[in-house]
Design a protein around this motif. Sequence first.
Motif, PDB file in Angstrom:
ATOM      1  N   ARG A  17       0.841  -1.208   0.000  1.00 45.94           N
ATOM      2  CA  ARG A  17       0.000   0.000   0.000  1.00 45.94           C
ATOM      3  C   ARG A  17       0.873   1.254   0.000  1.00 45.94           C
ATOM      4  N   ARG A  18       1.916   1.259   0.824  1.00 40.14           N
ATOM      5  CA  ARG A  18       2.822   2.417   0.865  1.00 40.14           C
ATOM      6  C   ARG A  18       3.579   2.572  -0.455  1.00 40.14           C
ATOM      7  N   HIS A  23       4.768   5.003  -5.788  1.00 31.50           N
ATOM      8  CA  HIS A  23       5.242   4.659  -7.133  1.00 31.50           C
ATOM      9  C   HIS A  23       4.148   4.392  -8.166  1.00 31.50           C
ATOM     10  N   GLY A  24       2.897   4.371  -7.749  1.00 35.57           N
ATOM     11  CA  GLY A  24       1.822   4.039  -8.682  1.00 35.57           C
ATOM     12  C   GLY A  24       1.609   2.533  -8.769  1.00 35.57           C
ATOM     13  N   PRO A  25       0.923   2.067  -9.822  1.00 36.33           N
ATOM     14  CA  PRO A  25       0.637   0.637  -9.969  1.00 36.33           C
ATOM     15  C   PRO A  25       1.924  -0.196  -9.946  1.00 36.33           C
ATOM     16  N   PRO A  44       7.547  -0.860 -10.530  1.00 35.68           N
ATOM     17  CA  PRO A  44       6.391  -0.138 -11.056  1.00 35.68           C
ATOM     18  C   PRO A  44       5.816  -0.957 -12.221  1.00 35.68           C
ATOM     19  N   ALA A  45       4.507  -1.012 -12.317  1.00 34.76           N
ATOM     20  CA  ALA A  45       3.864  -1.812 -13.372  1.00 34.76           C
ATOM     21  C   ALA A  45       4.440  -1.444 -14.730  1.00 34.76           C
ATOM     22  N   GLY A  46       4.796  -2.462 -15.504  1.00 30.03           N
ATOM     23  CA  GLY A  46       5.315  -2.267 -16.849  1.00 30.03           C
ATOM     24  C   GLY A  46       6.801  -1.990 -16.922  1.00 30.03           C
TER      25      GLY A  46
END
Length: 126
Positions: A17-18, A23-25, A44-46
Amino acid sequence: MSYSRVALTSGAAELLRRLRDEHGPLMFHQSGGCCDGSAPMCYPAGEFRTGNSDVHLGDLDVDGVAEAIPVWMSAAQFEYWKHTHLTIDVVPGRGSGFSLEAPEGVRFLIRSRLLTNEELTAFGLV
């Protein structure tokens, strides 16, 4: 009944959650390397590119995080671990500098158990 190959401890969910807020998704990749390369890495996603040499193990739903967090594993490593359920946990200590939790003074790790007979059947392994 729905079965999953991956889960989280409450401590790992709190940290995610933090990290999501900062950092986003997010996403995880579990490689088959040695040392830190065998730890679950959070990106980070991607940011970590997955492809045909990776297996999507599932998505982690974390309360307070809008997007599910996908968990990937290298296909070669999956061949060794396909009979296991993985739980992502967090412990004190320093892990890889590439994973997002590194500056927090903690590291993600995998706790595993063998799949039950019901899970093996559900995943088509028996």
